[in-house]
Write an enzyme that holds these catalytic residues in place. Structure first.
Site, short mmCIF file in Angstrom:
data_model
loop_
_atom_site.label_atom_id
_atom_site.label_comp_id
_atom_site.label_asym_id
_atom_site.label_seq_id
_atom_site.Cartn_x
_atom_site.Cartn_y
_atom_site.Cartn_z
N ARG A 1 0.83 -1.20 0.00
CA ARG A 1 0.00 0.00 0.00
C ARG A 1 0.86 1.25 0.00
NH1 ARG A 1 -5.33 -1.78 3.42
NH2 ARG A 1 -5.52 -3.76 2.32
N GLU B 1 0.85 4.04 1.17
CA GLU B 1 0.38 4.96 2.21
C GLU B 1 1.32 6.15 2.24
OE1 GLU B 1 -2.20 4.09 4.14
OE2 GLU B 1 -2.25 1.91 4.33
N ARG C 1 1.71 2.79 12.91
CA ARG C 1 0.97 1.54 12.65
C ARG C 1 0.72 1.27 11.18
NH1 ARG C 1 -4.17 3.94 12.60
NH2 ARG C 1 -3.54 6.10 12.55
N HIS C 2 1.39 2.05 10.30
CA HIS C 2 1.26 1.80 8.87
C HIS C 2 2.59 1.39 8.26
CE1 HIS C 2 -2.44 4.22 9.31
NE2 HIS C 2 -2.87 3.44 8.36
N GLU D 1 -6.90 -0.61 14.95
CA GLU D 1 -7.67 -1.55 14.13
C GLU D 1 -6.76 -2.70 13.75
OE1 GLU D 1 -9.11 -0.05 10.22
OE2 GLU D 1 -8.38 -2.00 9.58
N SER E 1 -10.34 -6.03 9.55
CA SER E 1 -11.59 -5.57 8.93
C SER E 1 -12.19 -6.72 8.18
CB SER E 1 -11.35 -4.51 7.87
OG SER E 1 -10.91 -3.34 8.40
N ARG F 1 0.34 -5.85 12.87
CA ARG F 1 -0.40 -5.15 13.95
C ARG F 1 -0.76 -6.13 15.06
NH1 ARG F 1 -4.49 -0.74 11.19
NH2 ARG F 1 -2.85 0.47 10.15
P1 ATP Z 1 -6.30 0.44 6.92
O1 ATP Z 1 -5.29 0.98 5.97
O2 ATP Z 1 -6.32 -0.99 7.04
O3 ATP Z 1 -7.68 1.01 6.76
P2 ATP Z 1 -6.32 1.96 9.23
O4 ATP Z 1 -7.80 1.94 9.21
O5 ATP Z 1 -5.68 1.94 10.56
O6 ATP Z 1 -5.76 0.81 8.34
P3 ATP Z 1 -6.45 4.33 7.76
O7 ATP Z 1 -7.79 3.94 7.30
O8 ATP Z 1 -5.48 4.86 6.76
O9 ATP Z 1 -5.71 3.18 8.47
O10 ATP Z 1 -6.53 5.34 8.92
C1 ATP Z 1 -7.27 5.07 10.09
C2 ATP Z 1 -7.57 6.35 10.77
O11 ATP Z 1 -6.36 6.96 11.17
C3 ATP Z 1 -8.28 7.27 9.84
O12 ATP Z 1 -9.33 7.88 10.51
C4 ATP Z 1 -7.21 8.25 9.43
O13 ATP Z 1 -7.76 9.52 9.24
C5 ATP Z 1 -6.27 8.25 10.61
N1 ATP Z 1 -4.90 8.48 10.20
C6 ATP Z 1 -4.21 7.85 9.25
N2 ATP Z 1 -2.98 8.36 9.15
C7 ATP Z 1 -2.87 9.31 10.06
C8 ATP Z 1 -1.85 10.20 10.45
N3 ATP Z 1 -0.64 10.20 9.86
N4 ATP Z 1 -2.08 11.03 11.45
C9 ATP Z 1 -3.25 11.06 12.05
N5 ATP Z 1 -4.27 10.25 11.74
C10 ATP Z 1 -4.10 9.40 10.75
P1 AMO Z 2 -8.06 -3.51 5.39
O1 AMO Z 2 -7.63 -2.52 4.37
O2 AMO Z 2 -8.73 -2.97 6.61
O3 AMO Z 2 -9.06 -4.58 4.77
O4 AMO Z 2 -6.79 -4.37 5.83
C1 AMO Z 2 -6.92 -5.45 6.74
C2 AMO Z 2 -5.94 -5.34 7.87
O5 AMO Z 2 -4.62 -5.32 7.38
C3 AMO Z 2 -3.81 -4.49 8.19
N1 AMO Z 2 -3.26 -3.39 7.38
C4 AMO Z 2 -2.06 -2.83 7.57
N2 AMO Z 2 -1.10 -3.07 8.46
C5 AMO Z 2 0.00 -2.31 8.40
N3 AMO Z 2 0.21 -1.34 7.50
C6 AMO Z 2 -0.72 -1.06 6.57
N4 AMO Z 2 -0.50 -0.10 5.68
C7 AMO Z 2 -1.93 -1.82 6.58
N5 AMO Z 2 -3.05 -1.81 5.84
C8 AMO Z 2 -3.83 -2.77 6.34
C9 AMO Z 2 -4.70 -3.93 9.28
C10 AMO Z 2 -6.07 -4.07 8.70
O6 AMO Z 2 -7.06 -4.19 9.68
N6 AMO Z 2 -9.93 -6.60 1.88
C11 AMO Z 2 -10.08 -6.12 3.24
C12 AMO Z 2 -10.19 -7.25 4.24
C13 AMO Z 2 -11.48 -8.03 4.08
O7 AMO Z 2 -12.56 -7.42 4.10
O8 AMO Z 2 -11.39 -9.27 3.99
C14 AMO Z 2 -8.90 -5.24 3.59
O9 AMO Z 2 -7.90 -5.21 2.92
O10 AMO Z 2 -4.55 -4.77 10.42
#
Ligand code: ATP
Ligand code: AMO
Length: 432
Positions: free
Chosen positions: A214, A216, A222-223, A355, A358, A406
């Site tokens: 990704r 990002e 946490r990313h 999180e 999902s 995570r």
């Molecule tokens: P996924 O990529 O799986 O959805 P996630 O849900 O933890 O993982 P995001 O959806 O990118 O990641 O972000 C989750 C929440 O954290 C969102 O509400 C987003 O606005 C917030 N967020 C993401 N990056 C940042 C950042 N650098 N600073 C503050 N908040 C952030």
């Molecule tokens: P989602 O985008 O929420 O869902 O990703 C699922 C889980 O993967 C982890 N994750 C990450 N961990 C670290 N860095 C990242 N950039 C990152 N992105 C995601 C998180 C997150 O909860 N297709 C759906 C899943 C489904 O519905 O089956 C999906 O990708 O722990």
């Protein structure tokens, strides 16, 4: 020569026995006529004692040449000694230096005070020699083993889907483009479309543990840009069945780590609390209320902001599900609620404010799926081979993705996801 024992397999009761140990020179103390070498291997450390009077001249000479982090092999006799660490030491019969380490070391694995994370990641092979750092990865390995065991016990088939792909899956723009001969291609963002297509095959229950990529933009704790996802898809199942399976997988991993990795948890100072077998569930509406009550402004339909996640996490603690999400906040493949299509059959599994997973029940009806793709501003033509699978007998299905990195943060009590990946990829880091 072959290693006969790891350090942890030797005890004072073995007094007089001959052993061969191999590892690194963790620490060396030279006191004139007496040399102590602490040899470190995967399982711990053992003291080698080299008194000039009691060993052959050649052995003493070799011992004197040993430097920090040299790779050494020692054949010797176990000597019970109350004054030695763990109650015994080894008196060498022969010492071999298998390889010298250059000096100075960019990072000393024996040092108590740790270097900053960038220096550590730049020299990760040295950093990983530290028992505390290894503990994280032993726990991660235990978790992955446990997860696989739970899947096999529950009738899952392990699969591998392509990581070189032609289109997006999550609808976002977070894709890494690559050149694939004369075509445009991307690194896979999620096995989502493939695992769903497999539901049309009759394999019924599949899982995959593999990388997701990704792009990002943000740099958070946490990313990652390359993460490992534990992906599941189950046919003839709904969102509730998928959540139940997720509870089993997560709960069993907690138990297995708790029972089999006590030493590592202790080393990390983690007091792992076992969760209940069933996790709490709150609705999206309730989550919003909690956030609002704590002064975080959110409107219905918003994704949870970081501040909201923190407020909700503080209130809920531990593991809990958030269910009944607004349909517009979730990807196109998510099944809307029949009675109230504004909300959908999606769930997030949270640990405090993080999180970790999902998932959702998916749309299995072709027309509805096409409608939802269009509604999210995507072009159904881009989903050709995926959509075909929905025309010729697609059962109802559900699934989820659990982030392995995570989940490891949770099990090892780490605040930074980079600690849980051997060679992390983030915005700044592409090596080592
Ligand atoms: P996924 O990529 O799986 O959805 P996630 O849900 O933890 O993982 P995001 O959806 O990118 O990641 O972000 C989750 C929440 O954290 C969102 O509400 C987003 O606005 C917030 N967020 C993401 N990056 C940042 C950042 N650098 N600073 C503050 N908040 C952030
Ligand atoms: P989602 O985008 O929420 O869902 O990703 C699922 C889980 O993967 C982890 N994750 C990450 N961990 C670290 N860095 C990242 N950039 C990152 N992105 C995601 C998180 C997150 O909860 N297709 C759906 C899943 C489904 O519905 O089956 C999906 O990708 O722990």
């Amino acid at each position: 020569w072959r290693r006969t024992h790891y350090s942890s397999q030797i005890s004072p009761e073995m007094d007089g026995e001959e052993v061969i140990v191999m590892g690194w020179a963790h620490a060396i103390r030279k006191l004139g006529k007496l040399i102590f070498i602490i040899l470190r291997d995967r399982e711990g450390t053992v003291q080698i004692v080299v008194p000039k009077q009691k060993v052959e001249e050649e052995i003493f000479k070799t011992a004197k040449e040993i430097g920090k982090e040299d790779v050494i092999a020692i054949k010797g006799k176990v000597i019970a000694n109350e004054k030695a660490p763990n109650g015994f030491e080894i008196l060498p019969i022969e010492i071999r230096i298998l390889n010298k380490a250059a000096t100075p070391l960019p990072l000393d694995p024996a040092e108590k005070v740790s270097a900053d994370i960038d220096t550590r990641l730049d020299n990760r092979f040295l950093d990983l020699r530290r028992p505390k750092i290894q503990a994280i990865f032993k726990i991660r390995s235990e978790m992955l083993k446990s997860v696989r065991k739970t899947f096999y016990e529950n009738g899952f088939v392990e699969v591998n889907t392509p990581k070189l792909v032609a289109s997006c899956t999550e609808g976002g723009t977070e894709l890494f483009p690559i050149s694939y001969f004369e075509k445009e291609a991307f690194l896979g963002q999620s096995p989502q479309l493939y695992k769903q297509m497999l539901m049309a095959t009759g394999l019924d229950r599949v899982f995959e543990i593999g990388p997701i990529f990704r792009a990002e933009e943000h740099n958070t704790r946490r990313h990652l840009n390359e993460a490992i996802s534990i992906d599941v898809e189950m046919a003839f199942c709904d969102d509730k069945d998928a959540m139940e399976m997720l509870e089993k997988v997560v709960y069993n991993a907690f138990v297995d780590v708790y029972e089999n990795r006590k030493k590592e948890l202790e080393l990390l100072g983690v007091n792992l609390e076992l969760p209940n077998e069933k996790f709490d569930r709150i609705t999206y509406d309730e989550a919003i209320d909690i956030a609002n009550a704590k002064g975080v402004e959110l409107e219905w339909g918003d994704d949870l902001s970081r501040a909201a996640e923190k407020a909700i996490g503080e209130e809920m603690g531990g593991l809990y599900f958030i269910v009944d999400w607004p349909t517009e906040t979730r990807p196109f493949y998510t099944m809307p609620n029949e009675k109230d299509p504004k909300i959908c059959k999606a769930f997030d599994l949270m640990y405090k404010d993080l999180e970790i997973s999902s998932g959702a029940q998916r749309i299995h009806i072709y027309d509805l799926l096409v409608e939802r793709i269009k509604a999210q501003g995507l072009n159904p033509e881009g989903f050709g081979s995926y959509l075909e699978a929905f025309k010729y007998g697609m059962p109802p299905h559900a699934g989820w993705g659990l982030g392995a990195d995570r989940f490891t943060m949770v099990l090892t009590g780490q605040e930074n996801i980079r600690e849980c990946v051997m060679f992390p990829r983030d915005r700044q880091r592409l090596t080592p």
